[in-house]
Design a protein around this motif. Structure first.
Motif, mmCIF file in Angstrom:
data_model
loop_
_atom_site.group_PDB
_atom_site.id
_atom_site.type_symbol
_atom_site.label_atom_id
_atom_site.label_comp_id
_atom_site.label_asym_id
_atom_site.label_seq_id
_atom_site.Cartn_x
_atom_site.Cartn_y
_atom_site.Cartn_z
ATOM 1 N N ASP A 244 14.350 -0.231 1.484
ATOM 2 C CA ASP A 244 13.196 -1.011 1.041
ATOM 3 C C ASP A 244 12.185 -0.084 0.374
ATOM 4 O O ASP A 244 11.332 0.488 1.036
ATOM 5 C CB ASP A 244 12.546 -1.722 2.234
ATOM 6 N N PRO A 245 12.298 0.108 -0.959
ATOM 7 C CA PRO A 245 11.291 0.934 -1.637
ATOM 8 C C PRO A 245 10.055 0.095 -1.956
ATOM 9 O O PRO A 245 10.161 -1.061 -2.338
ATOM 10 C CB PRO A 245 11.995 1.373 -2.920
ATOM 11 N N SER A 246 8.915 0.677 -1.759
ATOM 12 C CA SER A 246 7.677 -0.005 -2.137
ATOM 13 C C SER A 246 6.694 1.037 -2.632
ATOM 14 O O SER A 246 6.787 2.205 -2.293
ATOM 15 C CB SER A 246 7.087 -0.773 -0.953
ATOM 16 N N ALA A 247 5.766 0.599 -3.423
ATOM 17 C CA ALA A 247 4.767 1.511 -3.981
ATOM 18 C C ALA A 247 3.457 0.755 -4.106
ATOM 19 O O ALA A 247 3.456 -0.457 -4.303
ATOM 20 C CB ALA A 247 5.208 2.013 -5.353
ATOM 21 N N PRO A 248 2.342 1.468 -3.991
ATOM 22 C CA PRO A 248 1.066 0.774 -4.199
ATOM 23 C C PRO A 248 0.971 0.304 -5.651
ATOM 24 O O PRO A 248 1.497 0.948 -6.553
ATOM 25 C CB PRO A 248 0.021 1.854 -3.892
ATOM 26 N N ALA A 249 0.352 -0.831 -5.845
ATOM 27 C CA ALA A 249 0.203 -1.375 -7.197
ATOM 28 C C ALA A 249 -0.733 -0.483 -8.005
ATOM 29 O O ALA A 249 -1.736 0.007 -7.490
ATOM 30 C CB ALA A 249 -0.372 -2.787 -7.128
ATOM 31 N N PRO A 250 -0.419 -0.270 -9.272
ATOM 32 C CA PRO A 250 -1.335 0.494 -10.119
ATOM 33 C C PRO A 250 -2.634 -0.283 -10.325
ATOM 34 O O PRO A 250 -2.650 -1.504 -10.281
ATOM 35 C CB PRO A 250 -0.566 0.664 -11.424
ATOM 36 N N ARG A 251 -3.700 0.454 -10.543
ATOM 37 C CA ARG A 251 -5.030 -0.145 -10.721
ATOM 38 C C ARG A 251 -5.329 -0.300 -12.210
ATOM 39 O O ARG A 251 -5.214 0.649 -12.977
ATOM 40 C CB ARG A 251 -6.076 0.746 -10.065
ATOM 41 N N TYR B 238 1.486 -7.607 -10.579
ATOM 42 C CA TYR B 238 1.887 -6.222 -10.799
ATOM 43 C C TYR B 238 0.773 -5.198 -10.620
ATOM 44 O O TYR B 238 1.054 -4.008 -10.498
ATOM 45 C CB TYR B 238 2.446 -6.069 -12.221
ATOM 46 N N PHE B 239 -0.476 -5.616 -10.643
ATOM 47 C CA PHE B 239 -1.604 -4.691 -10.639
ATOM 48 C C PHE B 239 -2.683 -5.095 -9.638
ATOM 49 O O PHE B 239 -2.864 -6.271 -9.357
ATOM 50 C CB PHE B 239 -2.287 -4.663 -12.023
ATOM 51 N N GLU B 240 -3.409 -4.095 -9.171
ATOM 52 C CA GLU B 240 -4.732 -4.342 -8.594
ATOM 53 C C GLU B 240 -5.649 -4.403 -9.812
ATOM 54 O O GLU B 240 -5.705 -3.454 -10.598
ATOM 55 C CB GLU B 240 -5.152 -3.201 -7.677
ATOM 56 N N GLN C 86 5.830 1.985 -13.181
ATOM 57 C CA GLN C 86 5.639 2.722 -11.941
ATOM 58 C C GLN C 86 6.668 2.194 -10.958
ATOM 59 O O GLN C 86 6.410 1.276 -10.190
ATOM 60 C CB GLN C 86 4.225 2.558 -11.411
ATOM 61 N N THR C 87 7.851 2.760 -11.009
ATOM 62 C CA THR C 87 8.950 2.315 -10.165
ATOM 63 C C THR C 87 9.603 3.519 -9.512
ATOM 64 O O THR C 87 9.312 4.661 -9.850
ATOM 65 C CB THR C 87 10.008 1.570 -11.001
ATOM 66 N N SER C 88 10.524 3.241 -8.619
ATOM 67 C CA SER C 88 11.245 4.333 -7.971
ATOM 68 C C SER C 88 12.279 4.911 -8.921
ATOM 69 O O SER C 88 12.750 4.255 -9.840
ATOM 70 C CB SER C 88 11.940 3.817 -6.716
#
Length: 186
Positions: free
Chosen positions: A68-75, A96-98, A12-14
């Motif tokens: 600055d790319p950011s993304a919510p951590a995968p669950r 890397y994860f929730e 799960q990246t940009s």
């Protein structure tokens, strides 16, 4: 893209190809990204949907000074039989994860042993640094659920089809909960 199935290794990246395209457009000069082997593995295109937040810093005349790319951590829902078995996995995956640890083990008897393992799971969780969150959900302790899952197999030894029936029973419960909680992985 429509979301299909589980991640099974997807990142799960940009999508980074847009950055040199943007630079080329603005500068009117060719540009490219050159990846190291590590970067090529960590910056590949995702195979499923995700939410992405990008913060750009630029001068008034449009010169980009920072991205600055950011993304919510995968669950991730992780089934665990006890703290010691999950400790390394939790340490490794926490950046890397929730993570939601699902402790659902009605196969463990007597109840005192089940409670001891649950306490150890709580102790391990309390010592893990988890920037995206780490929580615990306890399944119902009902040994009759386990007895139903291995009915007709109780005479078989450890490591036999009885164990595989127990694994299947607990993984099916984890899959149901992961779906209910809208987890990305389990």
């Amino acid at each position: 893209k429509p979301r299909i199935g589980g991640g099974f290794g997807a990142k799960q990246t940009s999508v980074c190809e847009v950055y040199p395209a943007f630079v080329t457009w603005k500068t009117k000069k060719p540009s490219k990204i050159i990846y190291t082997r590590f970067e090529s593995q960590t910056a590949s295109t995702p195979r499923h949907e995700m939410e992405m937040h990008v913060r750009l810093g630029a001068t008034k005349d449009g010169i980009i000074k920072g991205i600055d790319p950011s993304a919510p951590a995968p669950r991730l829902l992780l089934h665990s039989c006890c703290g010691p078995c999950s400790s390394y996995v939790l340490e490794y995956l926490a950046p890397y994860f929730e993570i939601i640890v699902f402790y659902d083990n009605p196969n463990i008897q007597p109840f005192e042993e089940y409670a001891h393992r649950l306490d150890e799971q709580r102790r391990v969780i309390a010592h893990i640094s988890a920037p995206h969150g780490l929580s615990l959900i306890e399944g119902a302790y009902d040994p009759t659920r386990y007895a139903q899952a291995v009915r007709g197999l109780t005479h078989l030894p450890e490591g036999s089809e009885r164990c595989f029936a127990c694994y299947r029973f607990r993984m099916e419960a984890a899959a149901v909960l992961a779906k209910e909680l809208e987890c990305d992985y389990f």
